[in-house]
Design a protein around this motif. Structure first.
Motif, PDB file in Angstrom:
ATOM      1  N   THR A 122       0.836  -1.195   0.000  1.00 14.62           N
ATOM      2  CA  THR A 122       0.000   0.000   0.000  1.00 14.62           C
ATOM      3  C   THR A 122       0.874   1.250   0.000  1.00 14.62           C
ATOM      4  O   THR A 122       2.102   1.167  -0.056  1.00 14.62           O
ATOM      5  N   ASN A 123       0.226   2.406   0.109  1.00 10.20           N
ATOM      6  CA  ASN A 123       0.984   3.665   0.098  1.00 10.20           C
ATOM      7  C   ASN A 123       1.269   4.214   1.495  1.00 10.20           C
ATOM      8  O   ASN A 123       2.003   5.176   1.648  1.00 10.20           O
ATOM      9  N   CYS A 124       0.635   3.609   2.520  1.00 13.97           N
ATOM     10  CA  CYS A 124       0.846   4.043   3.902  1.00 13.97           C
ATOM     11  C   CYS A 124       0.190   3.019   4.820  1.00 13.97           C
ATOM     12  O   CYS A 124      -0.335   2.002   4.353  1.00 13.97           O
ATOM     13  N   THR A 125       0.212   3.283   6.113  1.00 12.60           N
ATOM     14  CA  THR A 125      -0.486   2.447   7.084  1.00 12.60           C
ATOM     15  C   THR A 125      -1.769   3.156   7.497  1.00 12.60           C
ATOM     16  O   THR A 125      -1.736   4.302   7.936  1.00 12.60           O
ATOM     17  N   ASP A 126      -2.917   2.480   7.320  1.00 11.53           N
ATOM     18  CA  ASP A 126      -4.185   3.132   7.612  1.00 11.53           C
ATOM     19  C   ASP A 126      -5.277   2.074   7.742  1.00 11.53           C
ATOM     20  O   ASP A 126      -5.159   0.965   7.213  1.00 11.53           O
ATOM     21  N   GLU A 127      -6.368   2.434   8.444  1.00  7.59           N
ATOM     22  CA  GLU A 127      -7.521   1.537   8.563  1.00  7.59           C
ATOM     23  C   GLU A 127      -8.081   1.172   7.188  1.00  7.59           C
ATOM     24  O   GLU A 127      -8.603   0.073   6.997  1.00  7.59           O
ATOM     25  N   PHE A 128      -7.995   2.093   6.264  1.00 10.84           N
ATOM     26  CA  PHE A 128      -8.454   1.837   4.897  1.00 10.84           C
ATOM     27  C   PHE A 128      -7.792   0.578   4.352  1.00 10.84           C
ATOM     28  O   PHE A 128      -8.431  -0.285   3.741  1.00 10.84           O
ATOM     29  N   TRP A 129      -6.487   0.461   4.612  1.00 11.17           N
ATOM     30  CA  TRP A 129      -5.737  -0.676   4.092  1.00 11.17           C
ATOM     31  C   TRP A 129      -5.956  -1.942   4.918  1.00 11.17           C
ATOM     32  O   TRP A 129      -5.748  -3.049   4.434  1.00 11.17           O
ATOM     33  N   ASP A 130      -6.391  -1.798   6.173  1.00 12.22           N
ATOM     34  CA  ASP A 130      -6.774  -2.974   6.948  1.00 12.22           C
ATOM     35  C   ASP A 130      -7.973  -3.664   6.287  1.00 12.22           C
ATOM     36  O   ASP A 130      -8.067  -4.892   6.245  1.00 12.22           O
ATOM     37  N   ILE A 131      -8.893  -2.835   5.788  1.00 13.40           N
ATOM     38  CA  ILE A 131     -10.065  -3.378   5.085  1.00 13.40           C
ATOM     39  C   ILE A 131      -9.632  -4.064   3.791  1.00 13.40           C
ATOM     40  O   ILE A 131     -10.105  -5.140   3.437  1.00 13.40           O
ATOM     41  N   CYS A 132      -8.698  -3.427   3.079  1.00  9.86           N
ATOM     42  CA  CYS A 132      -8.146  -4.011   1.844  1.00  9.86           C
ATOM     43  C   CYS A 132      -7.469  -5.344   2.140  1.00  9.86           C
ATOM     44  O   CYS A 132      -7.607  -6.313   1.389  1.00  9.86           O
ATOM     45  N   ASP A 133      -6.742  -5.392   3.253  1.00 10.14           N
ATOM     46  CA  ASP A 133      -6.058  -6.615   3.679  1.00 10.14           C
ATOM     47  C   ASP A 133      -7.054  -7.752   3.853  1.00 10.14           C
ATOM     48  O   ASP A 133      -6.816  -8.896   3.431  1.00 10.14           O
ATOM     49  N   ALA A 134      -8.189  -7.449   4.465  1.00 11.61           N
ATOM     50  CA  ALA A 134      -9.216  -8.479   4.669  1.00 11.61           C
ATOM     51  C   ALA A 134      -9.729  -9.012   3.335  1.00 11.61           C
ATOM     52  O   ALA A 134      -9.922 -10.227   3.159  1.00 11.61           O
ATOM     53  N   GLY A 135      -9.950  -8.121   2.369  1.00 15.20           N
ATOM     54  CA  GLY A 135     -10.392  -8.559   1.049  1.00 15.20           C
ATOM     55  C   GLY A 135      -9.352  -9.403   0.341  1.00 15.20           C
ATOM     56  O   GLY A 135      -9.671 -10.413  -0.309  1.00 15.20           O
ATOM     57  N   ALA A 136      -8.079  -9.004   0.470  1.00 17.56           N
ATOM     58  CA  ALA A 136      -6.994  -9.765  -0.157  1.00 17.56           C
ATOM     59  C   ALA A 136      -6.889 -11.156   0.454  1.00 17.56           C
ATOM     60  O   ALA A 136      -6.669 -12.146  -0.252  1.00 17.56           O
ATOM     61  N   ARG A 137      -7.059 -11.252   1.783  1.00 17.35           N
ATOM     62  CA  ARG A 137      -6.972 -12.555   2.455  1.00 17.35           C
ATOM     63  C   ARG A 137      -8.133 -13.464   2.059  1.00 17.35           C
ATOM     64  O   ARG A 137      -7.974 -14.675   1.955  1.00 17.35           O
ATOM     65  N   LYS A 138      -9.298 -12.873   1.835  1.00 18.51           N
ATOM     66  CA  LYS A 138     -10.446 -13.670   1.369  1.00 18.51           C
ATOM     67  C   LYS A 138     -10.145 -14.293   0.011  1.00 18.51           C
ATOM     68  O   LYS A 138     -10.372 -15.488  -0.216  1.00 18.51           O
ATOM     69  N   ALA A 139      -9.595 -13.478  -0.905  1.00 20.75           N
ATOM     70  CA  ALA A 139      -9.250 -13.995  -2.232  1.00 20.75           C
ATOM     71  C   ALA A 139      -8.128 -15.018  -2.136  1.00 20.75           C
ATOM     72  O   ALA A 139      -8.135 -16.036  -2.838  1.00 20.75           O
ATOM     73  N   ALA A 140      -7.148 -14.780  -1.265  1.00 18.62           N
ATOM     74  CA  ALA A 140      -6.028 -15.716  -1.109  1.00 18.62           C
ATOM     75  C   ALA A 140      -6.525 -17.079  -0.655  1.00 18.62           C
ATOM     76  O   ALA A 140      -6.046 -18.125  -1.130  1.00 18.62           O
ATOM     77  N   ALA A 141      -7.493 -17.089   0.244  1.00 18.60           N
ATOM     78  CA  ALA A 141      -8.037 -18.358   0.728  1.00 18.60           C
ATOM     79  C   ALA A 141      -8.825 -19.066  -0.368  1.00 18.60           C
ATOM     80  O   ALA A 141      -8.740 -20.294  -0.527  1.00 18.60           O
ATOM     81  N   GLU A 142      -9.563 -18.308  -1.156  1.00 13.75           N
ATOM     82  CA  GLU A 142     -10.409 -18.907  -2.198  1.00 13.75           C
ATOM     83  C   GLU A 142      -9.607 -19.405  -3.397  1.00 13.75           C
ATOM     84  O   GLU A 142      -9.997 -20.388  -4.034  1.00 13.75           O
ATOM     85  N   PHE A 143      -8.483 -18.745  -3.691  1.00 14.58           N
ATOM     86  CA  PHE A 143      -7.733 -19.078  -4.898  1.00 14.58           C
ATOM     87  C   PHE A 143      -6.364 -19.683  -4.602  1.00 14.58           C
ATOM     88  O   PHE A 143      -5.490 -19.710  -5.465  1.00 14.58           O
ATOM     89  N   ASN A 144      -6.210 -20.196  -3.385  1.00 15.61           N
ATOM     90  CA  ASN A 144      -5.000 -20.948  -3.018  1.00 15.61           C
ATOM     91  C   ASN A 144      -3.724 -20.123  -3.229  1.00 15.61           C
ATOM     92  O   ASN A 144      -2.785 -20.541  -3.912  1.00 15.61           O
ATOM     93  N   VAL A 145      -3.689 -18.950  -2.627  1.00 18.85           N
ATOM     94  CA  VAL A 145      -2.575 -18.007  -2.778  1.00 18.85           C
ATOM     95  C   VAL A 145      -1.830 -17.844  -1.463  1.00 18.85           C
ATOM     96  O   VAL A 145      -2.439 -17.750  -0.397  1.00 18.85           O
ATOM     97  N   ASP A 146      -0.514 -17.795  -1.551  1.00 20.78           N
ATOM     98  CA  ASP A 146       0.330 -17.431  -0.416  1.00 20.78           C
ATOM     99  C   ASP A 146       0.493 -15.914  -0.473  1.00 20.78           C
ATOM    100  O   ASP A 146       1.147 -15.389  -1.376  1.00 20.78           O
ATOM    101  N   LEU A 147      -0.127 -15.193   0.475  1.00 21.18           N
ATOM    102  CA  LEU A 147      -0.232 -13.736   0.401  1.00 21.18           C
ATOM    103  C   LEU A 147       0.778 -13.032   1.297  1.00 21.18           C
ATOM    104  O   LEU A 147       0.964 -13.394   2.460  1.00 21.18           O
ATOM    105  N   LEU A 148       1.413 -12.001   0.734  1.00 23.04           N
ATOM    106  CA  LEU A 148       2.236 -11.070   1.502  1.00 23.04           C
ATOM    107  C   LEU A 148       1.553  -9.708   1.406  1.00 23.04           C
ATOM    108  O   LEU A 148       1.292  -9.229   0.306  1.00 23.04           O
ATOM    109  N   PHE A 149       1.245  -9.096   2.547  1.00 24.33           N
ATOM    110  CA  PHE A 149       0.554  -7.808   2.537  1.00 24.33           C
ATOM    111  C   PHE A 149       1.338  -6.826   3.400  1.00 24.33           C
ATOM    112  O   PHE A 149       1.536  -7.058   4.591  1.00 24.33           O
ATOM    113  N   ARG A 150       1.798  -5.731   2.788  1.00 21.29           N
ATOM    114  CA  ARG A 150       2.637  -4.764   3.511  1.00 21.29           C
ATOM    115  C   ARG A 150       2.001  -3.369   3.490  1.00 21.29           C
ATOM    116  O   ARG A 150       1.613  -2.875   2.442  1.00 21.29           O
ATOM    117  N   GLN A 151       1.936  -2.742   4.669  1.00 26.68           N
ATOM    118  CA  GLN A 151       1.546  -1.344   4.805  1.00 26.68           C
ATOM    119  C   GLN A 151       2.776  -0.574   5.297  1.00 26.68           C
ATOM    120  O   GLN A 151       3.107  -0.652   6.479  1.00 26.68           O
TER     121      GLN A 151
END
Length: 353
Positions: free
Chosen positions: A38-67
């Motif tokens: 992301t471009n910074c650390t923020d609650e906005f990106w915490d929500i994005c993180d949750a969406g990314a983790r949902k997709a990672a679980a559904e599509f068998n992805v090893d996810l790295l998420f950095r703020q």
């Protein structure tokens, strides 16, 4: 060759052949490895993180998420991207901070690693797709809220992290075009009718404080920047403060409370920060135009995992206290309380995966 030796050779060959597909697999049980920065650390990106983790679980992805803790620091962001590219990740998602300054490096990386831009685009990099709202149209929606809030015109101050990024430029221009009633509005220099010493630029019936959006450089300076403006406009009638990054509306509200000015100003926001949503529910903020960071994370990871890059723009929505449809505002209207409940449910479901 003896029967025993022949059997041994065949068994050894079979073992080697059995290993070939396994050796070609990705990390884990065939998982693709995808990084999101992301471009910074923020609650906005915490929500994005949750969406990314949902997709990672559904599509068998090893996810790295950095703020990154260094807000809007393109150099720090690129160090993360470069590191992932060297590790050979199967895809990288970037909320680009400075499209012009980062284009050369991102283009080089995109030639070897599938790249998706999110929230803020860099369209000349060879990226596979962009995931986000149409920021210009979302900015126009903010302008419509201002016009509804101050129908007779008035004084407007706009706050944002910086104006270098494509999303910031599109949002601010969308607001100004809507206020002016014309495309690519430039505004006109003039003096404020109530306060001649206040430097303004006029767009239709609206006077923009200091002739440009106020850049704060990040969350740490947001409230201080808002305070400096509030001190100069105190006493004026028909005041509206517009916060165009997620952290801006709460910063404006906090400073207005500290100065006992909540009844003197109207606040219009952008993004779905929890404090902004609670402010709308309490009647302290008029409305906010939300992007959907949950969908940003989900759709970005999904696109890279499935290699389907035909991603449509994410629709913006308008969150108000009552959620009543208003054709004058455009976009889907959502009630603040319901929006918060739905968002918590989506995040909770993603966390259980």
């Amino acid at each position: 060759m003896s029967i025993v030796l022949r059997v041994s050779v065949i068994a050894a060959l079979a073992a080697v052949l059995a290993c070939v597909p396994a050796c070609g697999k990705k990390d884990g049980a065939g998982k693709a490895k995808i990084g999101v920065v992301t471009n910074c650390t923020d609650e906005f990106w915490d929500i994005c993180d949750a969406g990314a983790r949902k997709a990672a679980a559904e599509f068998n992805v090893d996810l790295l998420f950095r703020q990154p803790e260094q807000a809007f620091d393109a150099k720090a962001q690129m160090e993360i991207v470069e590191s992932w590219a060297k590790q050979g990740l199967d895809g990288i998602v970037v909320s680009v901070i400075n499209p012009k300054g980062q284009t050369e490096d991102l283009t080089r990386i995109a030639q070897k690693t599938p790249l998706v831009t999110m929230d803020n685009d860099a369209d000349k990099t060879g990226r596979k797709c962009y995931v986000g709202v149409d920021n210009y149209e979302a900015g126009k929606a903010v302008g419509r809220i201002v016009k509804k809030t101050l129908p007779q015109g008035g004084t407007v101050a706009m706050f944002i992290g910086d104006t270098k990024s494509a999303n910031a430029q599109a949002r601010t221009q969308g607001v100004l075009d809507e206020l002016a009633g014309e495309k690519d509005a430039k505004g006109a220099d003039g003096t404020h009718p109530q306060k001649p010493d206040l430097d303004v630029r006029t767009y239709g019936k609206y006077h923009l404080v200091d002739r440009a959006p106020k850049e704060d450089g990040g969350p740490d300076n947001a409230q201080k920047t808002a305070g400096a403006v509030l001190a100069r406009v105190k006493g004026l009638s028909d005041l509206c403060m517009v916060g165009l990054y997620a952290y801006n509306p709460p910063a404006i509200l906090n400073e207005a409370k500290a100065r006992s000015m909540t009844k003197e100003i109207k606040i219009v926001g952008f993004d779905e920060k929890w404090d902004t949503l609670r402010g709308i529910e309490a009647g302290e903020i008029e409305a906010t135009v939300v992007q959907d960071p949950f969908a940003y994370g989900y759709e970005s990871v999904k696109a890279l995992a499935t290699k389907n890059f035909d991603v449509k723009p994410i629709p913006y929505r308008v969150v108000t206290k009552d959620g009543k449809p208003d054709p004058a505002l455009g976009g889907e209207a959502v009630e603040a309380a319901k929006f918060q409940a739905d968002l918590r449910a989506k995040i909770g479901a993603a966390q259980k995966k």
